[in-house]
Design a protein around this motif. Sequence first.
Motif, PDB file in Angstrom:
ATOM      1  N   THR A   7      77.119  18.806  45.158  1.00  0.00           N
ATOM      2  CA  THR A   7      77.448  19.662  44.013  1.00  0.00           C
ATOM      3  C   THR A   7      77.068  18.982  42.705  1.00  0.00           C
ATOM      4  OG1 THR A   7      79.275  20.667  45.252  1.00  0.00           O
ATOM      5  CG2 THR A   7      79.320  20.895  42.850  1.00  0.00           C
ATOM      6  N   ALA A   8      77.381  17.692  42.590  1.00  0.00           N
ATOM      7  CA  ALA A   8      77.066  16.949  41.371  1.00  0.00           C
ATOM      8  C   ALA A   8      75.564  16.844  41.157  1.00  0.00           C
ATOM      9  CB  ALA A   8      77.686  15.556  41.429  1.00  0.00           C
ATOM     10  N   VAL A   9      74.815  16.582  42.218  1.00  0.00           N
ATOM     11  CA  VAL A   9      73.358  16.468  42.099  1.00  0.00           C
ATOM     12  C   VAL A   9      72.752  17.794  41.655  1.00  0.00           C
ATOM     13  CG1 VAL A   9      71.223  16.215  43.433  1.00  0.00           C
ATOM     14  CG2 VAL A   9      73.078  14.554  43.699  1.00  0.00           C
ATOM     15  N   GLU A  10      73.180  18.885  42.272  1.00  0.00           N
ATOM     16  CA  GLU A  10      72.620  20.183  41.887  1.00  0.00           C
ATOM     17  C   GLU A  10      72.982  20.542  40.449  1.00  0.00           C
ATOM     18  OE1 GLU A  10      72.374  24.882  43.221  1.00  0.00           O
ATOM     19  OE2 GLU A  10      73.407  23.447  44.522  1.00  0.00           O
ATOM     20  N   ALA A  19      71.080  21.520  35.173  1.00  0.00           N
ATOM     21  CA  ALA A  19      71.349  21.442  33.733  1.00  0.00           C
ATOM     22  C   ALA A  19      70.276  20.628  33.028  1.00  0.00           C
ATOM     23  CB  ALA A  19      72.733  20.835  33.491  1.00  0.00           C
ATOM     24  N   GLY A  20      69.820  19.559  33.662  1.00  0.00           N
ATOM     25  CA  GLY A  20      68.753  18.755  33.075  1.00  0.00           C
ATOM     26  C   GLY A  20      67.467  19.544  32.920  1.00  0.00           C
ATOM     27  N   GLU A  21      67.139  20.357  33.915  1.00  0.00           N
ATOM     28  CA  GLU A  21      65.938  21.200  33.825  1.00  0.00           C
ATOM     29  C   GLU A  21      66.069  22.222  32.710  1.00  0.00           C
ATOM     30  OE1 GLU A  21      65.844  22.726  37.760  1.00  0.00           O
ATOM     31  OE2 GLU A  21      64.760  20.990  38.595  1.00  0.00           O
ATOM     32  N   LEU A  22      67.263  22.793  32.573  1.00  0.00           N
ATOM     33  CA  LEU A  22      67.495  23.755  31.501  1.00  0.00           C
ATOM     34  C   LEU A  22      67.275  23.104  30.136  1.00  0.00           C
ATOM     35  CD1 LEU A  22      70.417  26.277  31.165  1.00  0.00           C
ATOM     36  CD2 LEU A  22      69.997  24.650  29.327  1.00  0.00           C
ATOM     37  N   LEU A  23      67.815  21.905  29.956  1.00  0.00           N
ATOM     38  CA  LEU A  23      67.669  21.214  28.678  1.00  0.00           C
ATOM     39  C   LEU A  23      66.225  20.800  28.419  1.00  0.00           C
ATOM     40  CD1 LEU A  23      70.866  18.997  28.934  1.00  0.00           C
ATOM     41  CD2 LEU A  23      70.482  20.762  27.208  1.00  0.00           C
ATOM     42  N   GLU A  58      73.555  24.748  20.776  1.00  0.00           N
ATOM     43  CA  GLU A  58      73.417  25.864  21.716  1.00  0.00           C
ATOM     44  C   GLU A  58      72.973  25.378  23.096  1.00  0.00           C
ATOM     45  OE1 GLU A  58      70.693  28.499  19.869  1.00  0.00           O
ATOM     46  OE2 GLU A  58      72.034  29.026  18.220  1.00  0.00           O
ATOM     47  N   MET A  59      72.055  24.423  23.139  1.00  0.00           N
ATOM     48  CA  MET A  59      71.588  23.894  24.411  1.00  0.00           C
ATOM     49  C   MET A  59      72.698  23.107  25.112  1.00  0.00           C
ATOM     50  SD  MET A  59      68.594  25.103  24.757  1.00  0.00           S
ATOM     51  CE  MET A  59      68.095  24.173  26.205  1.00  0.00           C
ATOM     52  N   ASP A  60      73.451  22.354  24.349  1.00  0.00           N
ATOM     53  CA  ASP A  60      74.586  21.598  24.870  1.00  0.00           C
ATOM     54  C   ASP A  60      75.589  22.551  25.541  1.00  0.00           C
ATOM     55  OD1 ASP A  60      76.364  19.543  25.381  1.00  0.00           O
ATOM     56  OD2 ASP A  60      76.361  18.780  23.345  1.00  0.00           O
ATOM     57  N   LEU A  61      75.927  23.616  24.831  1.00  0.00           N
ATOM     58  CA  LEU A  61      76.881  24.597  25.360  1.00  0.00           C
ATOM     59  C   LEU A  61      76.317  25.316  26.581  1.00  0.00           C
ATOM     60  CD1 LEU A  61      78.159  26.073  21.976  1.00  0.00           C
ATOM     61  CD2 LEU A  61      79.476  24.667  23.566  1.00  0.00           C
ATOM     62  N   ALA A  62      75.035  25.615  26.564  1.00  0.00           N
ATOM     63  CA  ALA A  62      74.414  26.284  27.706  1.00  0.00           C
ATOM     64  C   ALA A  62      74.422  25.378  28.935  1.00  0.00           C
ATOM     65  CB  ALA A  62      72.986  26.696  27.362  1.00  0.00           C
ATOM     66  N   SER A  63      74.201  24.090  28.713  1.00  0.00           N
ATOM     67  CA  SER A  63      74.235  23.137  29.810  1.00  0.00           C
ATOM     68  C   SER A  63      75.631  23.058  30.420  1.00  0.00           C
ATOM     69  CB  SER A  63      73.797  21.753  29.311  1.00  0.00           C
ATOM     70  OG  SER A  63      73.922  20.775  30.328  1.00  0.00           O
ATOM     71  N   GLU A  64      76.631  22.969  29.569  1.00  0.00           N
ATOM     72  CA  GLU A  64      78.002  22.911  30.092  1.00  0.00           C
ATOM     73  C   GLU A  64      78.378  24.202  30.820  1.00  0.00           C
ATOM     74  OE1 GLU A  64      81.056  20.403  29.489  1.00  0.00           O
ATOM     75  OE2 GLU A  64      82.151  21.725  28.137  1.00  0.00           O
ATOM     76  N   LYS A  65      77.948  25.340  30.296  1.00  0.00           N
ATOM     77  CA  LYS A  65      78.237  26.624  30.948  1.00  0.00           C
ATOM     78  C   LYS A  65      77.628  26.647  32.351  1.00  0.00           C
ATOM     79  CE  LYS A  65      77.829  31.637  30.124  1.00  0.00           C
ATOM     80  NZ  LYS A  65      76.988  32.049  31.261  1.00  0.00           N
ATOM     81  N   VAL A  73      68.296  12.027  34.123  1.00  0.00           N
ATOM     82  CA  VAL A  73      67.583  11.686  32.882  1.00  0.00           C
ATOM     83  C   VAL A  73      66.240  12.419  32.916  1.00  0.00           C
ATOM     84  CG1 VAL A  73      66.919   9.799  31.339  1.00  0.00           C
ATOM     85  CG2 VAL A  73      68.667   9.409  33.097  1.00  0.00           C
ATOM     86  N   PRO A  74      66.215  13.686  32.518  1.00  0.00           N
ATOM     87  CA  PRO A  74      65.027  14.531  32.741  1.00  0.00           C
ATOM     88  C   PRO A  74      63.759  14.046  32.069  1.00  0.00           C
ATOM     89  CG  PRO A  74      66.955  15.868  32.227  1.00  0.00           C
ATOM     90  CD  PRO A  74      67.331  14.455  31.940  1.00  0.00           C
ATOM     91  N   ALA A  75      63.854  13.537  30.852  1.00  0.00           N
ATOM     92  CA  ALA A  75      62.646  13.126  30.137  1.00  0.00           C
ATOM     93  C   ALA A  75      61.979  11.926  30.799  1.00  0.00           C
ATOM     94  CB  ALA A  75      62.974  12.811  28.680  1.00  0.00           C
ATOM     95  N   ARG A  76      62.721  11.190  31.611  1.00  0.00           N
ATOM     96  CA  ARG A  76      62.166  10.059  32.350  1.00  0.00           C
ATOM     97  C   ARG A  76      61.941  10.406  33.820  1.00  0.00           C
ATOM     98  NH1 ARG A  76      65.882   5.076  30.171  1.00  0.00           N
ATOM     99  NH2 ARG A  76      66.645   5.270  32.326  1.00  0.00           N
ATOM    100  N   GLY A  77      62.336  11.614  34.228  1.00  0.00           N
ATOM    101  CA  GLY A  77      62.178  12.019  35.610  1.00  0.00           C
ATOM    102  C   GLY A  77      63.005  11.200  36.571  1.00  0.00           C
ATOM    103  N   GLU A  78      64.209  10.801  36.169  1.00  0.00           N
ATOM    104  CA  GLU A  78      65.037   9.911  36.976  1.00  0.00           C
ATOM    105  C   GLU A  78      66.377  10.550  37.316  1.00  0.00           C
ATOM    106  OE1 GLU A  78      63.426   5.521  35.601  1.00  0.00           O
ATOM    107  OE2 GLU A  78      65.227   6.303  34.631  1.00  0.00           O
ATOM    108  N   LEU A  79      66.836  10.290  38.524  1.00  0.00           N
ATOM    109  CA  LEU A  79      68.146  10.747  38.968  1.00  0.00           C
ATOM    110  C   LEU A  79      68.894   9.570  39.577  1.00  0.00           C
ATOM    111  CD1 LEU A  79      69.947  13.351  39.349  1.00  0.00           C
ATOM    112  CD2 LEU A  79      69.161  13.306  41.734  1.00  0.00           C
ATOM    113  N   PHE A  80      69.979   9.187  38.932  1.00  0.00           N
ATOM    114  CA  PHE A  80      70.845   8.114  39.416  1.00  0.00           C
ATOM    115  C   PHE A  80      72.053   8.732  40.115  1.00  0.00           C
ATOM    116  CE2 PHE A  80      68.626   6.407  35.751  1.00  0.00           C
ATOM    117  CZ  PHE A  80      68.340   5.097  36.088  1.00  0.00           C
ATOM    118  N   GLN A  81      72.518   8.096  41.188  1.00  0.00           N
ATOM    119  CA  GLN A  81      73.688   8.621  41.874  1.00  0.00           C
ATOM    120  C   GLN A  81      74.420   7.507  42.613  1.00  0.00           C
ATOM    121  OE1 GLN A  81      71.150  11.292  44.343  1.00  0.00           O
ATOM    122  NE2 GLN A  81      72.397  10.551  46.058  1.00  0.00           N
ATOM    123  N   ALA A  82      75.711   7.737  42.815  1.00  0.00           N
ATOM    124  CA  ALA A  82      76.521   6.786  43.567  1.00  0.00           C
ATOM    125  C   ALA A  82      77.719   7.503  44.162  1.00  0.00           C
ATOM    126  CB  ALA A  82      76.994   5.642  42.675  1.00  0.00           C
TER     127      ALA A  82
END
Length: 266
Positions: free
Chosen positions: A12-15, A20-24, A47-54, A122-131
């Motif tokens: 769920t967190a990854v999706e 949201a990163g793609e939207l931004l 507006e983008m911040d709010l759209a991401s949270e939504k 981190v979309p602008a760097r194309g990176e996804l960190f997870q733990a």
Amino acid sequence: MTDDLLQDLLATAVEAATRAGELLRDGRPADLGVAATKSSPVDVVTEMDLASEKLVLELISARRPDDGYLGEEGADRPGTSGVRWVVDPLDGTVNYLYGLPSWAVSVAAELDGEAVVGVVCVPARGELFQAVRGGGAYLDGRRIAVRPAPAWGQALVATGFGYLRERRVHQAEVLHALMGEVRDIRRAGAAAVDLCDLAAGRFDGYFERGLAPWDRAAGLLIAREAGALTGSRPGLPADGELTVAAPPGVFEPLQARLEELGAWHD
């Protein structure tokens, strides 16, 4: 806590963070930073911040309606499942405004008050960190670890500054003292990204005063799972007064020096 629950929270967190990163990334106007001192670009970022949270809130609510939620943009609801999501829908808003790459979506899941899943996209760097707690930290599927501790004088230390002018003045005094002791200081402008970069071995230490729960929840878990020690003042966990993270051997002198310099107060 079952493996099935952890994997459900992680998926769920990854999706949520990825979408949201793609939207931004895709929704950011190419010329957003051109008139960065005017109100209109700032309004677009809001507006983008709010759209991401939504997007994140709706996705989590659909998947896990009984969970609690705490977000930077004001969403705060109790849950009944014992799980609470702690979300920064756009960490590094000024970087996003100016077109700098250090901005992220940070999504953490807490179980009974303790972070068990953390994802930072981190979309602008194309990176996804997870733990996942107890399962190590990963960058784009590859396990990561903090750097071996250098001598104190060779440590590259990252930090950030607060928005309040008075706070920044004291933070500058702390930096002035540290600059002559360590290799150098870095300031990228996004706490979640800094903590992930520490986890990936790109810094030797990190500290910052004034972080909110959504600033640090996912990044701290990722840093710890990569081998970092984390805390605040000696004997205390990372909190809004001070967040310190570093591999063993750097953490101890960094925390002690920050205590001497009063980095935990304005």
